[in-house]
Write a protein that holds these residues in place. Structure first.
Motif, PDB file in Angstrom:
ATOM      1  N   ASN A  19       0.862  -1.179   0.000  1.00 34.06           N
ATOM      2  CA  ASN A  19       0.000   0.000   0.000  1.00 34.06           C
ATOM      3  C   ASN A  19       0.907   1.240   0.000  1.00 34.06           C
ATOM      4  OD1 ASN A  19      -2.729   1.053   2.211  1.00 34.06           O
ATOM      5  ND2 ASN A  19      -2.380   1.449   0.060  1.00 34.06           N
ATOM      6  N   SER A  20       0.713   2.145  -0.963  1.00 32.11           N
ATOM      7  CA  SER A  20       1.697   3.209  -1.127  1.00 32.11           C
ATOM      8  C   SER A  20       1.070   4.566  -1.433  1.00 32.11           C
ATOM      9  CB  SER A  20       2.687   2.843  -2.240  1.00 32.11           C
ATOM     10  OG  SER A  20       2.026   2.767  -3.494  1.00 32.11           O
ATOM     11  N   LYS A  21       1.934   5.581  -1.320  1.00 33.79           N
ATOM     12  CA  LYS A  21       1.555   6.946  -1.689  1.00 33.79           C
ATOM     13  C   LYS A  21       2.786   7.667  -2.218  1.00 33.79           C
ATOM     14  CE  LYS A  21       2.366   8.933   2.929  1.00 33.79           C
ATOM     15  NZ  LYS A  21       1.745   9.649   4.066  1.00 33.79           N
ATOM     16  N   ILE A  22       2.566   8.642  -3.051  1.00 27.04           N
ATOM     17  CA  ILE A  22       3.645   9.519  -3.515  1.00 27.04           C
ATOM     18  C   ILE A  22       3.894  10.547  -2.428  1.00 27.04           C
ATOM     19  CG2 ILE A  22       4.325  11.215  -5.255  1.00 27.04           C
ATOM     20  CD1 ILE A  22       2.428   9.714  -7.196  1.00 27.04           C
ATOM     21  N   LYS A  23       5.126  10.609  -1.916  1.00 24.77           N
ATOM     22  CA  LYS A  23       5.386  11.555  -0.829  1.00 24.77           C
ATOM     23  C   LYS A  23       6.043  12.852  -1.315  1.00 24.77           C
ATOM     24  CE  LYS A  23       9.729   9.346   0.730  1.00 24.77           C
ATOM     25  NZ  LYS A  23      10.386   8.674   1.869  1.00 24.77           N
ATOM     26  N   LYS A  24       6.492  12.863  -2.569  1.00 24.24           N
ATOM     27  CA  LYS A  24       7.054  14.088  -3.144  1.00 24.24           C
ATOM     28  C   LYS A  24       6.377  14.375  -4.478  1.00 24.24           C
ATOM     29  CE  LYS A  24      11.588  13.676  -0.925  1.00 24.24           C
ATOM     30  NZ  LYS A  24      13.063  13.567  -1.133  1.00 24.24           N
ATOM     31  N   PRO A  25       5.089  14.807  -4.445  1.00 24.37           N
ATOM     32  CA  PRO A  25       4.346  15.023  -5.693  1.00 24.37           C
ATOM     33  C   PRO A  25       4.916  16.139  -6.560  1.00 24.37           C
ATOM     34  CG  PRO A  25       3.115  15.839  -3.795  1.00 24.37           C
ATOM     35  CD  PRO A  25       4.273  15.076  -3.242  1.00 24.37           C
ATOM     36  N   ASP A  26       5.758  17.002  -5.965  1.00 25.21           N
ATOM     37  CA  ASP A  26       6.400  18.042  -6.768  1.00 25.21           C
ATOM     38  C   ASP A  26       7.495  17.463  -7.656  1.00 25.21           C
ATOM     39  OD1 ASP A  26       7.782  17.449  -4.368  1.00 25.21           O
ATOM     40  OD2 ASP A  26       8.983  19.283  -4.581  1.00 25.21           O
ATOM     41  N   GLN A  27       7.961  16.256  -7.325  1.00 23.99           N
ATOM     42  CA  GLN A  27       9.003  15.601  -8.114  1.00 23.99           C
ATOM     43  C   GLN A  27       8.486  14.395  -8.904  1.00 23.99           C
ATOM     44  OE1 GLN A  27      12.747  14.846  -6.053  1.00 23.99           O
ATOM     45  NE2 GLN A  27      12.206  16.330  -4.466  1.00 23.99           N
ATOM     46  N   LEU A  28       7.504  13.694  -8.332  1.00 21.90           N
ATOM     47  CA  LEU A  28       7.008  12.470  -8.949  1.00 21.90           C
ATOM     48  C   LEU A  28       5.502  12.593  -9.193  1.00 21.90           C
ATOM     49  CD1 LEU A  28       7.756   9.516  -9.788  1.00 21.90           C
ATOM     50  CD2 LEU A  28       6.966   8.827  -7.508  1.00 21.90           C
ATOM     51  N   SER A  29       5.116  12.610 -10.462  1.00 25.43           N
ATOM     52  CA  SER A  29       3.701  12.698 -10.815  1.00 25.43           C
ATOM     53  C   SER A  29       3.057  11.311 -10.735  1.00 25.43           C
ATOM     54  CB  SER A  29       3.538  13.249 -12.231  1.00 25.43           C
ATOM     55  OG  SER A  29       4.034  12.318 -13.183  1.00 25.43           O
ATOM     56  N   LYS A  30       1.746  11.292 -10.698  1.00 29.52           N
ATOM     57  CA  LYS A  30       1.012  10.029 -10.710  1.00 29.52           C
ATOM     58  C   LYS A  30       1.324   9.242 -11.985  1.00 29.52           C
ATOM     59  CE  LYS A  30      -3.710   8.207 -10.630  1.00 29.52           C
ATOM     60  NZ  LYS A  30      -5.156   8.568 -10.540  1.00 29.52           N
ATOM     61  N   GLU A  31       1.452   9.960 -13.113  1.00 27.64           N
ATOM     62  CA  GLU A  31       1.739   9.304 -14.387  1.00 27.64           C
ATOM     63  C   GLU A  31       3.137   8.671 -14.380  1.00 27.64           C
ATOM     64  OE1 GLU A  31      -1.549  11.922 -14.665  1.00 27.64           O
ATOM     65  OE2 GLU A  31       0.511  12.385 -14.045  1.00 27.64           O
ATOM     66  N   GLU A  32       4.113   9.354 -13.793  1.00 25.79           N
ATOM     67  CA  GLU A  32       5.462   8.815 -13.731  1.00 25.79           C
ATOM     68  C   GLU A  32       5.530   7.632 -12.767  1.00 25.79           C
ATOM     69  OE1 GLU A  32       9.576   8.430 -14.565  1.00 25.79           O
ATOM     70  OE2 GLU A  32       7.859   9.282 -15.599  1.00 25.79           O
ATOM     71  N   TYR A  33       4.768   7.728 -11.687  1.00 25.36           N
ATOM     72  CA  TYR A  33       4.707   6.618 -10.732  1.00 25.36           C
ATOM     73  C   TYR A  33       4.110   5.376 -11.405  1.00 25.36           C
ATOM     74  CZ  TYR A  33       3.944   4.376  -6.166  1.00 25.36           C
ATOM     75  OH  TYR A  33       3.974   3.523  -5.084  1.00 25.36           O
ATOM     76  N   THR A  34       3.061   5.580 -12.182  1.00 22.76           N
ATOM     77  CA  THR A  34       2.437   4.476 -12.909  1.00 22.76           C
ATOM     78  C   THR A  34       3.416   3.877 -13.913  1.00 22.76           C
ATOM     79  OG1 THR A  34       0.218   5.397 -12.657  1.00 22.76           O
ATOM     80  CG2 THR A  34       0.554   3.854 -14.479  1.00 22.76           C
ATOM     81  N   ARG A  35       4.165   4.735 -14.613  1.00 20.96           N
ATOM     82  CA  ARG A  35       5.160   4.242 -15.573  1.00 20.96           C
ATOM     83  C   ARG A  35       6.193   3.377 -14.873  1.00 20.96           C
ATOM     84  NH1 ARG A  35      10.166   4.369 -16.641  1.00 20.96           N
ATOM     85  NH2 ARG A  35      10.531   5.683 -14.825  1.00 20.96           N
ATOM     86  N   TRP A  36       6.713   3.862 -13.732  1.00 19.75           N
ATOM     87  CA  TRP A  36       7.711   3.081 -13.012  1.00 19.75           C
ATOM     88  C   TRP A  36       7.135   1.743 -12.566  1.00 19.75           C
ATOM     89  CZ3 TRP A  36       7.446   1.439  -7.890  1.00 19.75           C
ATOM     90  CH2 TRP A  36       8.577   0.740  -7.442  1.00 19.75           C
TER      91      TRP A  36
END
Length: 239
Positions: A19-36
């Motif tokens: 279970n996760s969350k992006i903790k630095k949304p200014d650096q990592l977008s939802k789209e980039e997280y999905t790509r990774w």
């Protein structure tokens, strides 16, 4: 739709729950997280010998602290203790900053041993549309198990779109793997149930009715710890 107890598959079946969350949304977008996740991380996981299936989910409640969930069924839970599993990369040169995912996202990772598989005789294949993740620490483990087996599973299996229910026992929990970071989480609940449901939406009225019996109300009111979340399917992957 009536369900039955099915034999547990594999040698020591279980699930990896992330279970996760992006903790630095200014650096990592939802789209980039999905790509990774979908183009890098899951392919890396599938290079191992122990994980052959994965699914990604997003929370229906937008205010949920960790809105992303990944589930990895396992035939042998002991695989998670191997050097092969621990060597799965957590770095990607295309990620910002250090390239380490734990610098950008926060993970609540848990290992669960499968305790009960309850589904129809002729169960469907493929990933359902929704999963209700219900985690509990009861005051009385025996009554909790009896309540599920004698009453609650029958109530849930009557829901429109119900696909199956899996019940698990917690064996391990941690937060992230990066050095120098506080890896202590509040003690997670002892047991996890995953209710899988098909459909364009959840049967909200039926769900409420399934929690109306006196035994259900009593068990839920006496829990020492409760964590409930509903997730909608994002993607499914198979090796």
């Amino acid at each position: 739709m009536a369900g039955v107890d099915k034999p547990l598959p594999g040698k020591k079946p279980g699930i990896l729950f992330a279970n996760s969350k992006i903790k630095k949304p200014d650096q990592l977008s939802k789209e980039e997280y999905t790509r990774w996740y979908e183009q890098v991380h899951i392919p890396d996981i599938f290079k191992t010998s122990g994980i052959k299936e994965a699914s990604r989910w997003t929370a229906l409640d937008p205010s949920q602290d960790r809105p992303f969930l990944a589930l990895y069924p396992l035939d042998d839970l002991d695989f998670l203790d191997t050097d092969e599993f621990k060597a799965i990369p957590v770095h990607d040169d295309n990620l910002p900053g250090s390239g380490e995912i734990f610098d950008l996202a926060d993970f609540d990772t848990r290992y669960y041993k499968l305790a009960q598989l309850y589904e129809p005789e002729n169960a469907k294949s493929g990933q359902p549309d929704f999963v209700i993740a219900a985690a509990f620490t009861p005051t009385d483990d025996k009554e909790y198990d009896a309540w599920y087996r004698q009453e609650h599973l029958k109530e849930v299996s009557g829901l429109t779109g119900w696909r199956k229910t899996e019940r698990y026992d917690l064996t391990f929990a941690r937060q992230n793997r990066s050095t120098g970071e506080d890896n202590k989480l509040p003690e997670p609940p002892k047991f996890l149930t995953l209710h899988y449901i098909d459909g364009e939406s959840l049967p909200e009225k039926e769900l409420a009715k399934a929690a109306e019996s006196e035994r259900t109300k009593k068990n839920l009111s006496e829990m020492k710890a409760t964590q409930m979340a509903i997730f909608k399917k994002l993607a499914q992957f198979q090796k």
